[in-house]
Write a protein that holds these residues in place. Sequence first.
Motif, PDB file in Angstrom:
ATOM      1  N   GLU A   1      -8.156 -10.644  -8.000  1.00 54.84           N
ATOM      2  CA  GLU A   1      -9.299  -9.840  -8.433  1.00 54.84           C
ATOM      3  C   GLU A   1     -10.456 -10.763  -8.820  1.00 54.84           C
ATOM      4  O   GLU A   1     -11.610 -10.522  -8.439  1.00 54.84           O
TER       5      GLU A   1
ATOM      6  N   ALA B   1       2.429  -4.158  -6.404  1.00 58.43           N
ATOM      7  CA  ALA B   1       1.393  -5.171  -6.656  1.00 58.43           C
ATOM      8  C   ALA B   1       1.987  -6.569  -6.503  1.00 58.43           C
ATOM      9  O   ALA B   1       3.193  -6.748  -6.610  1.00 58.43           O
TER      10      ALA B   1
ATOM     11  N   ASN C   1       0.828  -1.202   0.000  1.00 56.13           N
ATOM     12  CA  ASN C   1       0.000   0.000   0.000  1.00 56.13           C
ATOM     13  C   ASN C   1       0.867   1.258   0.000  1.00 56.13           C
ATOM     14  O   ASN C   1       0.656   2.192  -0.771  1.00 56.13           O
TER      15      ASN C   1
ATOM     16  N   PHE D   1      -9.173  -8.755  -4.148  1.00 56.39           N
ATOM     17  CA  PHE D   1      -8.794  -7.396  -4.553  1.00 56.39           C
ATOM     18  C   PHE D   1      -9.968  -6.750  -5.307  1.00 56.39           C
ATOM     19  O   PHE D   1     -10.728  -7.451  -5.984  1.00 56.39           O
ATOM     20  N   ASN D   2     -10.083  -5.441  -5.213  1.00 55.00           N
ATOM     21  CA  ASN D   2     -11.040  -4.728  -6.055  1.00 55.00           C
ATOM     22  C   ASN D   2     -10.369  -4.364  -7.387  1.00 55.00           C
ATOM     23  O   ASN D   2      -9.208  -4.739  -7.628  1.00 55.00           O
ATOM     24  N   HIS D   3     -11.052  -3.619  -8.230  1.00 54.18           N
ATOM     25  CA  HIS D   3     -10.507  -3.324  -9.554  1.00 54.18           C
ATOM     26  C   HIS D   3      -9.285  -2.414  -9.487  1.00 54.18           C
ATOM     27  O   HIS D   3      -8.507  -2.328 -10.432  1.00 54.18           O
ATOM     28  N   GLN D   4      -9.122  -1.741  -8.358  1.00 52.90           N
ATOM     29  CA  GLN D   4      -7.921  -0.911  -8.201  1.00 52.90           C
ATOM     30  C   GLN D   4      -6.749  -1.715  -7.608  1.00 52.90           C
ATOM     31  O   GLN D   4      -5.703  -1.152  -7.302  1.00 52.90           O
ATOM     32  N   GLY D   5      -6.943  -3.001  -7.433  1.00 59.38           N
ATOM     33  CA  GLY D   5      -5.869  -3.827  -6.878  1.00 59.38           C
ATOM     34  C   GLY D   5      -5.675  -3.638  -5.382  1.00 59.38           C
ATOM     35  O   GLY D   5      -4.591  -3.868  -4.857  1.00 59.38           O
ATOM     36  N   LYS D   6      -6.748  -3.209  -4.693  1.00 54.08           N
ATOM     37  CA  LYS D   6      -6.659  -3.032  -3.232  1.00 54.08           C
ATOM     38  C   LYS D   6      -7.490  -4.114  -2.542  1.00 54.08           C
ATOM     39  O   LYS D   6      -8.486  -4.584  -3.095  1.00 54.08           O
TER      40      LYS D   6
ATOM     41  N   GLN E   1     -10.248  -5.818  -0.541  1.00 57.76           N
ATOM     42  CA  GLN E   1     -11.611  -5.443  -0.200  1.00 57.76           C
ATOM     43  C   GLN E   1     -12.164  -6.438   0.815  1.00 57.76           C
ATOM     44  O   GLN E   1     -11.599  -7.511   0.999  1.00 57.76           O
TER      45      GLN E   1
ATOM     46  N   ASN F   1       2.928   1.419  -3.300  1.00 57.23           N
ATOM     47  CA  ASN F   1       2.143   1.148  -4.497  1.00 57.23           C
ATOM     48  C   ASN F   1       2.715  -0.025  -5.297  1.00 57.23           C
ATOM     49  O   ASN F   1       2.969   0.078  -6.498  1.00 57.23           O
TER      50      ASN F   1
END
Lengths: 450, 261
Positions: free
Chosen positions: A422, A412, A407, A427-432, A434, A410
């Motif tokens: 994903e 991945a 995080n 992961f969400n679409h921003q690669g974070k 969820q 940044n």
Amino acid sequence: MKKMSLKKLLAKASPLRSGDVLAGIAAENEEDRVTAQMALADTPLQRFLSEPIIPYEEDEVSRLILDEHDNVAFQTVSSFTVGEFRDWLLTDQADSQTIARLSPGLTPEMVAAVSKLMRIQDLIQVASKCNVITAFRNTIGLPNTFSVRLQPNHPTDNLNGIVASILDGLCYGCGDAVIGINPATDSVANIKQLLFMLDDLITQYKIPTQSCILTHVTTTIEAIEAGAPVDLCFQSIAGTEKANKSFGITLDLLKQGMDATLSQNRGTIGTNVMYFETGQGSALSADAHHGVDQQTLEARAYGVARKYKPLLINTVVGFIGPEYLYNGKQIQRAGLEDHFCGKLLGLPMGVDICYTNHAEADQDDMDILLTLLGNAGCNFIMGIPGADDIMLNYQSTSFHDAAYIRNLLNLAPAPEFAAWLEGMSIFNHQGKLQSIQNGNTLLRLTSEAF
Amino acid sequence: MSKNKLIITQDPWEKLRQYTDARIALGRAGISLPLKEYLRFKLAHARARDAVYQPVQTGDILSSLETDKRNVLLLHSMAPTRMEYLTRPDMGRVLNHTSRDLLCSEKSGFDLCIVICDGLSAPAVNATAAAVTNGLIKLVDQTTLSASPVCMVTNGRVAIGDEIGSLLKAKMVVMLIGERPGLSSPNSLGAYITCKPKPGTTDEARNCISNIRHGGMTVSKAVRKIAYLVEEGFRIGETGVGVKDKMNDGYTPLLSFRTDY
């Protein structure tokens, strides 16, 4: 005055650590250390080729290092002293490609020597220029990625307990480097059982990663012969023939392990099949150090590793205890030296950022080293539930720690694994990360009894 | 919904905790560890750290030992401070001169010598060493085996038992020592059994029992296991890799022992 041997000079020039004091080879005082560093700075790199620190005839690691040395690649820096080499590495001239081309021309001792003259920021700066990329079922070490070995150890190898920790790690985005278990029991039957369980899991959920049971290479070979699904062959290695002998290995045995694993042909996108662990102090603890300082010996272990093109290699930097690395400061410096030396020698370096309860260290020290290694471009770290390994009784980095560094910087996971995360709605679409919903198919693991 | 549930992202797999003591399903604050979990970890680490630095409660242990017929010898290694103990394992393996002289002046020639040593966890020694020693002595007293005075060592490593055993001319040493503390087990006692102890003995020549503590191996089980390994060691004339733990549940070792030594 008689010229000091390279071995002695390297030991005296080494930044203070308890293991070299224990071995009786450290500088006598601070001035002695800096004087040695000045002498080392003036030492030509050429001298390292003519003066093996452990005799060629006595040690197969020395023979490997000198026999495989690439003199053509070495020409870029052959006229340098160690000090000039340090300055040059920091220039723009020494870019990623130049360093990668030079790497086979460097010996572990040269790399150890230059690291001893470097500050922390130098170790980070130069290492961050090195990209070492490896592949098996995913791609590890690409720029802007950061991978994690999921380490789901359990004190009795209870399968449900191990799966519980694996689920925990996957739901935090970890496991792209490898899902790797240190078994509590080394019997072939137990190793096979663990390998089949991991293989089922990876196949059933189509996880683009690899599994490994961290047992002795001979046990892995036996498991392969018994038909177990072996992705990677693990072994602890050290920087002298004698220390390797105390681990029950030779260079030839490592080759056998690699060949047996390669013959399984289980990698989908790459053929790096070896996983090595190392750590400063292992040769001294086996009384196999030949009077060489522990950091130089650690670099020699990387000299062993590079012969076998590993997928992963990590130093277990704080595991060995305070008699080798006394406190957070010594552990931090050693972790960054090891990462730097490995990367310069062309290895896919990870670090087990860790400490034991009798060392002068805590989570703050681990955070510092993690943050520095993230900036240095470290390929991977360990992910352990809550940083507490209940089997090996030490503290390393957690799934939360991995999420922190990704995080913050940044970074991945390996791209194939990130896509899977994903797809699994981890992961969400921003690669974070969820929040995991109750209906997530991965949670079905919880209802399956092993 | 409670305030905590609004702040902390929960992990919906808490029920898996039934399978493992690993710190799983901790939830997260943002992507970070919730404070409650961090403090829980910190407390465990604090206990493990304190375990390394606490002194052994020698007086308490002495009064709990049921060894009226024997005196207890208080010994010290060459490591004068805890810091030196931690960084100089070589000093922890050797007795200091006073202790050496003391042992040299003692009567020697025994079948068995029990050594209690702080090692890396005094709480482990405080909690269980006296009980294990009492259990062993109770068994030994029912045999013809002779036991030396119980030795208590501070700042010692496992191998210091070899020097003690060899000075007392003991045929077998049982070393009870505080183990490297883990977060979940800061009070774990280890037992090392060594036949024909002498300085320079290496670890392949010992048998080890680990994790003797509340919540781990019980004292009574540990006593039986140690006694069994002692018996086997006497029977085959060595300890270490040659001795295999094949004790049946109903067996009480040593009781029928008639020493030929």
